[in-house]
Design a protein around this motif. Structure first.
Motif, short mmCIF file in Angstrom:
data_model
loop_
_atom_site.label_atom_id
_atom_site.label_comp_id
_atom_site.label_asym_id
_atom_site.label_seq_id
_atom_site.Cartn_x
_atom_site.Cartn_y
_atom_site.Cartn_z
N GLU A 133 37.93 39.53 32.52
CA GLU A 133 39.20 40.02 33.04
C GLU A 133 38.90 40.90 34.25
OE1 GLU A 133 41.51 41.90 30.01
OE2 GLU A 133 41.55 40.11 28.73
N PRO A 134 39.89 41.18 35.08
CA PRO A 134 39.65 42.03 36.26
C PRO A 134 39.01 43.37 35.87
CG PRO A 134 41.80 41.01 36.42
CD PRO A 134 41.29 40.69 35.05
N ALA A 135 37.89 43.70 36.50
CA ALA A 135 37.19 44.95 36.17
C ALA A 135 38.01 46.17 36.55
CB ALA A 135 35.83 44.97 36.88
N SER A 137 42.59 40.56 43.07
CA SER A 137 41.62 39.71 42.38
C SER A 137 41.55 38.32 42.99
CB SER A 137 41.99 39.58 40.90
OG SER A 137 41.90 40.81 40.23
N LEU A 138 40.33 37.79 43.01
CA LEU A 138 40.10 36.37 43.26
C LEU A 138 39.88 35.75 41.90
CD1 LEU A 138 39.44 33.78 44.82
CD2 LEU A 138 37.10 34.64 45.10
N ILE A 139 40.82 34.93 41.46
CA ILE A 139 40.76 34.33 40.13
C ILE A 139 40.44 32.85 40.26
CG2 ILE A 139 42.07 33.83 38.03
CD1 ILE A 139 43.63 36.41 38.52
N LEU A 140 39.46 32.38 39.52
CA LEU A 140 39.03 30.99 39.58
C LEU A 140 39.40 30.29 38.29
CD1 LEU A 140 35.38 31.64 40.85
CD2 LEU A 140 37.46 31.43 42.22
N ILE A 141 40.00 29.11 38.39
CA ILE A 141 40.29 28.28 37.23
C ILE A 141 39.71 26.89 37.48
CG2 ILE A 141 42.35 29.59 36.60
CD1 ILE A 141 44.05 27.29 37.66
N GLY A 142 39.30 26.23 36.42
CA GLY A 142 38.70 24.93 36.57
C GLY A 142 37.89 24.57 35.35
N HIS A 143 36.83 23.79 35.56
CA HIS A 143 36.00 23.34 34.44
C HIS A 143 34.55 23.76 34.65
CE1 HIS A 143 34.97 20.21 37.28
NE2 HIS A 143 36.24 19.83 37.34
N ASN A 147 38.21 42.16 42.71
CA ASN A 147 37.65 41.59 41.48
C ASN A 147 37.42 40.11 41.69
OD1 ASN A 147 38.21 44.05 39.80
ND2 ASN A 147 40.35 43.46 40.19
N VAL A 148 36.28 39.61 41.25
CA VAL A 148 36.05 38.17 41.23
C VAL A 148 36.02 37.77 39.76
CG1 VAL A 148 34.53 36.27 41.86
CG2 VAL A 148 34.74 38.26 43.37
N VAL A 149 37.04 37.01 39.34
CA VAL A 149 37.26 36.75 37.92
C VAL A 149 37.19 35.24 37.67
CG1 VAL A 149 38.76 37.22 35.95
CG2 VAL A 149 38.85 38.72 37.95
N ALA A 163 48.74 35.63 32.82
CA ALA A 163 49.15 37.00 32.48
C ALA A 163 48.38 38.03 33.29
CB ALA A 163 48.95 37.24 30.99
N LEU A 164 47.21 37.66 33.82
CA LEU A 164 46.39 38.59 34.60
C LEU A 164 46.70 38.53 36.09
CD1 LEU A 164 42.94 37.77 32.91
CD2 LEU A 164 44.47 39.68 32.36
N VAL A 165 47.42 37.48 36.52
CA VAL A 165 47.70 37.29 37.95
C VAL A 165 48.81 38.23 38.40
CG1 VAL A 165 48.45 35.62 39.70
CG2 VAL A 165 47.00 34.87 37.79
N LYS A 166 48.60 38.87 39.54
CA LYS A 166 49.60 39.80 40.07
C LYS A 166 49.77 39.57 41.57
CE LYS A 166 46.29 43.54 40.89
NZ LYS A 166 45.10 42.68 40.71
N LYS A 167 50.75 40.20 42.12
CA LYS A 167 51.05 40.08 43.55
C LYS A 167 49.82 40.48 44.37
CE LYS A 167 54.35 41.53 47.10
NZ LYS A 167 55.56 42.35 47.39
#
Length: 559
Positions: free
Chosen positions: A41-43, A49-55, A90-92, A115-119
């Motif tokens: 989660e974001p530190a 935050s840079l949030i990465l989703i994938g496999h 944050n790199v998440v 739920a962790l993503v924000k503006k």
């Protein structure tokens, strides 16, 4: 006593749960619906935050390389953190191995991530490898409908035992984009990394016809950011050569064609950072550390210069011998966009009273198109006994023959006689030869005129000289042609690379006018001096008698 017993029972229960999870068989852990992963989660929630989703090609397993260190399997979402200042962002990495664009949602991971993503955040998504799986089975049930349309398929999921409506790959990407934007964050679509597989033409296989192309289509339609990791990584693989590409994948599992080792993951991470810079995402660009700032923006376009805008050069004094330069925009750019080729800064090293220097190079050409456009014939028309021809191609020869993105420039790999048909939009068919075939034709034609030929490997890219060699294939093919047909060969790639390494990254970065390829005036001057040094090192003093006082001050390259 009662409280003690309750505490003891609670402890034993928790311990049993932990032990049970640790002992779960691999088959259970690979079930996307039951994936047992602890995601970061974001530190610092106060930071963007840079949030990465994938496999798994973004985050592999427990993100530890299976305990094998750099030799294990890694996703690019791990090393990408090394290019950002974590006091600014944050790199998440919330990617999960084994999931598709569909099962990242149905497994509940997307709901928890959203739920962790924000503006102000940026979310990068990369899916595709697993979307090609079966839509309904008892193993993964993770496939999506091919394409980007709105068609659906109703299934009774054999794995989850639930009724489910399955959508297309593009539908899921579109839904991610909408939900991310609803949070005030920025979505970026990343195409899947290429597999370690080659086509019959010797090029790395792309996915422009399926998942990479569909990802691009969705991004363009939704006006979202797009990083074509599939094409950009494949292009790098083609430039590196098969032997070097093999080193980017776990050597302990030679059949592995999807998951990279640490070196491969880091290469992909740097390409993604270059894509971030090209998109101009200030939230991320402003958070890059010094390593990140050293990565140039990806260069996606290599324009073909309008021939009508380029004045053909002629020898100033036809009675004198001539050094003829043949090549692409790295040899002659004409100042467009601040680009200058080394051939435009080499004349001062030669005495105009002893020899002419004629630069025939033109931007956007390959060994193939310089020949098919009739440009080589124009060089031959000027060529005479005693002249020297220096030829450098390779930057525009890569890619797949017939791919519109290559603009009809790609040549075949190798030095053999084989050909590939390229059917044009007007219905005509061109028999495309190998890179070596075109280079051999240049050598043979020039020697028939009594000229000396010097084959040069391409000047290195801005991001490919510090820790590896660039253009290995083209250097090998150029050397083969020179040896086979009696020409001289200069590994200009490494001559300049060695000069860059002595100068250092801080200096070399000031030599370029764009993301990867073209030098500015200072870079052209540096490269021109290295070309002269390389020419001076050739047997027989090919050009020594033509040098000016400035040229004689340049020392030859030590081998």
């Amino acid at each position: 006593m009662k409280r003690y017993l309750q505490s003891l029972v609670l402890f034993l229960f928790c311990h049993a749960v932990v032990q049970a999870q640790a002992l779960l068989p691999a088959a259970v852990n690979t079930d996307p619906a039951k994936a047992l992963v602890v995601l970061p989660e974001p530190a610092n929630p106060a930071l963007p935050s840079l949030i990465l989703i994938g496999h798994s090609t973004v985050r592999n397993g427990h993100d530890d390389g299976q305990g094998k260190g750099p030799a294990g399997q890694w996703g690019w979402g791990n090393p990408i953190a090394n290019y950002f200042d974590t006091s600014k962002i944050n790199v998440v990495n919330r990617a999960v191995g084994g999931l598709s664009s569909r099962t990242y949602v149905t497994s509940g991971h997307w709901q928890r991530t959203l739920a962790l993503v924000k503006k102000g955040d940026v979310v990068l998504m990369q899916f595709g490898h697993n979307d090609a799986s079966a839509i309904n089975d008892t193993s993964r049930a993770r496939g999506t409908i091919r394409g980007t349309g709105n068609e659906t398929e109703e299934i009774d999921n054999l794995l989850t035992k639930q009724r489910e409506t399955v959508h297309s790959y593009g539908w899921y990407l579109t839904d991610y984009i909408a939900q991310i934007r609803a949070k005030g964050a920025t979505p970026v679509v990343v195409s899947l990394i290429p597999r370690k597989r080659w086509s019959e033409d010797g090029k790395v296989r792309r996915n422009a016809g399926d998942y990479a192309g569909w990802a691009k289509e969705v991004a363009q339609r939704e006006k979202a950011g797009f990083i074509d990791l599939n094409e950009l990584a494949a292009r790098r693989y083609d430039e590196m050569g098969r032997d070097e590409v093999m080193k980017l994948f776990p050597l302990v599992t030679p059949d592995e064609s999807v998951h990279t080792n640490w070196a491969g993951a880091d290469l992909n991470a740097r390409i993604v950072v270059g894509g971030i810079r090209a998109l101009g995402l200030q939230t991320l660009v402003g958070a890059l550390n010094e390593r990140g700032k050293a990565i140039p923006a990806n260069e996606d376009e290599r324009p073909v210069v309008d021939a009508a805008a380029v004045k053909a050069e002629q020898a100033a004094n036809s009675a004198l011998p001539t050094l003829h330069l043949v090549g692409d925009s790295t040899v002659k750019s004409g100042g467009a966009g601040g680009h200058v080729g080394w051939g435009e800064r080499i004349a001062p090293y030669f005495d105009a009273g002893k020899a002419n220097v004629v630069n025939h190079a033109i931007g956007g050409r390959s060994s193939r198109t310089f020949y098919t456009e009739g440009r080589w014939q124009r060089v031959l028309d000027q060529l005479k006994a005693g002249d020297v021809v220096a030829i450098q191609f390779g930057h525009n020869d890569g890619g797949r023959i017939g791919d519109p993105a290559m603009k009809g420039r790609a040549s075949g790999p190798g030095t053999g006689p084989e050909t590939v048909e390229d059917r044009k939009p007007d219905g005509t068919v061109e028999q495309v030869h190998t890179f070596g075939w075109y280079m051999a034709r240049y050598v043979q034609d020039a020697k028939a005129k009594g000229a000396t030929v010097v084959v040069l490997s391409p000047v290195p890219h801005r991001d490919a000289w510090q820790d590896r060699r660039d253009f290995e294939n083209f250097a090998q093919w150029g050397r083969e042609v020179a040896q086979r047909h009696g020409a001289q060969f200069v590994d200009l790639t490494m001559v300049i690379t060695e000069g860059y390494r002595r100068a250092g990254a801080g200096v070399v970065d000031t030599y370029f006018s764009d993301a990867r390829t073209h030098t500015n005036d200072a870079g052209a001057a540096f490269n021109a001096q290295r070309v002269v040094a390389a020419l001076r090192s050739l047997p027989g003093g090919v050009v020594d008698k033509w040098l000016s006082a400035q040229g004689r001050q340049v020392e030859g390259v030590k081998h």
